[in-house]
Design a protein around this motif. Sequence first.
Motif, mmCIF file in Angstrom:
data_model
loop_
_atom_site.group_PDB
_atom_site.id
_atom_site.type_symbol
_atom_site.label_atom_id
_atom_site.label_comp_id
_atom_site.label_asym_id
_atom_site.label_seq_id
_atom_site.Cartn_x
_atom_site.Cartn_y
_atom_site.Cartn_z
ATOM 1 N N TRP A 1 2.823 14.931 0.222
ATOM 2 C CA TRP A 1 2.537 15.897 1.271
ATOM 3 C C TRP A 1 1.682 15.363 2.423
ATOM 4 N N GLY A 2 1.195 14.156 2.315
ATOM 5 C CA GLY A 2 0.297 13.631 3.341
ATOM 6 C C GLY A 2 1.032 13.183 4.585
ATOM 7 N N SER A 3 0.267 12.928 5.627
ATOM 8 C CA SER A 3 0.863 12.429 6.864
ATOM 9 C C SER A 3 1.329 10.987 6.651
ATOM 10 N N HIS A 4 2.192 10.510 7.539
ATOM 11 C CA HIS A 4 2.680 9.136 7.432
ATOM 12 C C HIS A 4 1.523 8.144 7.515
ATOM 13 N N ASP A 5 0.581 8.394 8.421
ATOM 14 C CA ASP A 5 -0.558 7.481 8.586
ATOM 15 C C ASP A 5 -1.417 7.426 7.328
ATOM 16 N N GLU A 6 -1.707 8.589 6.750
ATOM 17 C CA GLU A 6 -2.528 8.614 5.535
ATOM 18 C C GLU A 6 -1.810 7.937 4.370
ATOM 19 N N TRP A 7 -0.509 8.168 4.257
ATOM 20 C CA TRP A 7 0.246 7.562 3.164
ATOM 21 C C TRP A 7 0.285 6.037 3.327
ATOM 22 N N GLU A 8 0.480 5.554 4.551
ATOM 23 C CA GLU A 8 0.499 4.120 4.785
ATOM 24 C C GLU A 8 -0.863 3.492 4.489
ATOM 25 N N ALA A 9 -1.951 4.223 4.752
ATOM 26 C CA ALA A 9 -3.285 3.695 4.515
ATOM 27 C C ALA A 9 -3.584 3.490 3.029
#
Length: 180
Positions: A169-177
Motif C-alpha cells: 500500500w505504500g507509495s512508489h518512493d517509500e517502497w523503493e527506499a
Amino acid sequence: MAVQQRARVTVRQQLPLLLALVVLWMLLWGSITPLTIVTGVVVSLGVTRAFYLPPVELSGRFNLFWFIVFVARVLGEMVVASFQVALLAIGPRSRHESALVKVDLHTRSDFILTGTALAVSLVPGSIVVEVDRASTVLYVHSLSVHSPAQVEKARAHVLSLERSLLRAWGSHDEWEAVRS
C-alpha cells in the motif's frame, strides 16, 4: 485574538474516512441494511463536519496480491504467537523478561504508521505502547526478550511488517527506499 481558519477539506479527500466510519457504523449495529447504510452515511458526514479530522492521505498505489499476503502473514503470526504466549502463561513460573523496543520506521505516512502499529498490536506478545507521530517512531513492548540480539529481532520484526505493508500500500518512493 486571531482565529485560525482550518483548511477546507473536500468530501473526496475524506472519502476513505467516510467509508471506514460507515463500515464501523454497520459493524456496531450488526447489520447491513439500507437503513444502516443511510444512517451511517448521515452520521459519518455529521462527525466529519462537526469535528476536525485531518484528511487521510493515501499513496494512490494498492497491490491486492501483496495486501492479501500481508493479511495472511499477520493472521499466521497471530496463531503462532497465541500458542507461544499460552505456553509462557502455563509454563514453569520462571522469570519472564520483556523489553520496550524503540523502532524508527521508514515511512512518513500516517496511514502506514497506523497500519504497522495495528499489525504489531494484533499479534499476541507485543503491543505498541507509544507512537511518536512526528518522527514516526513506535515504542513496542515485547514479551520473552532475554538478550540484545532478541531486542534487535523484535525491532527487525516490526520493520518487516512495515516493509510488507509498504509493498502492498505504500507509495512508489517509500517502497523503493525499503526494497533493498
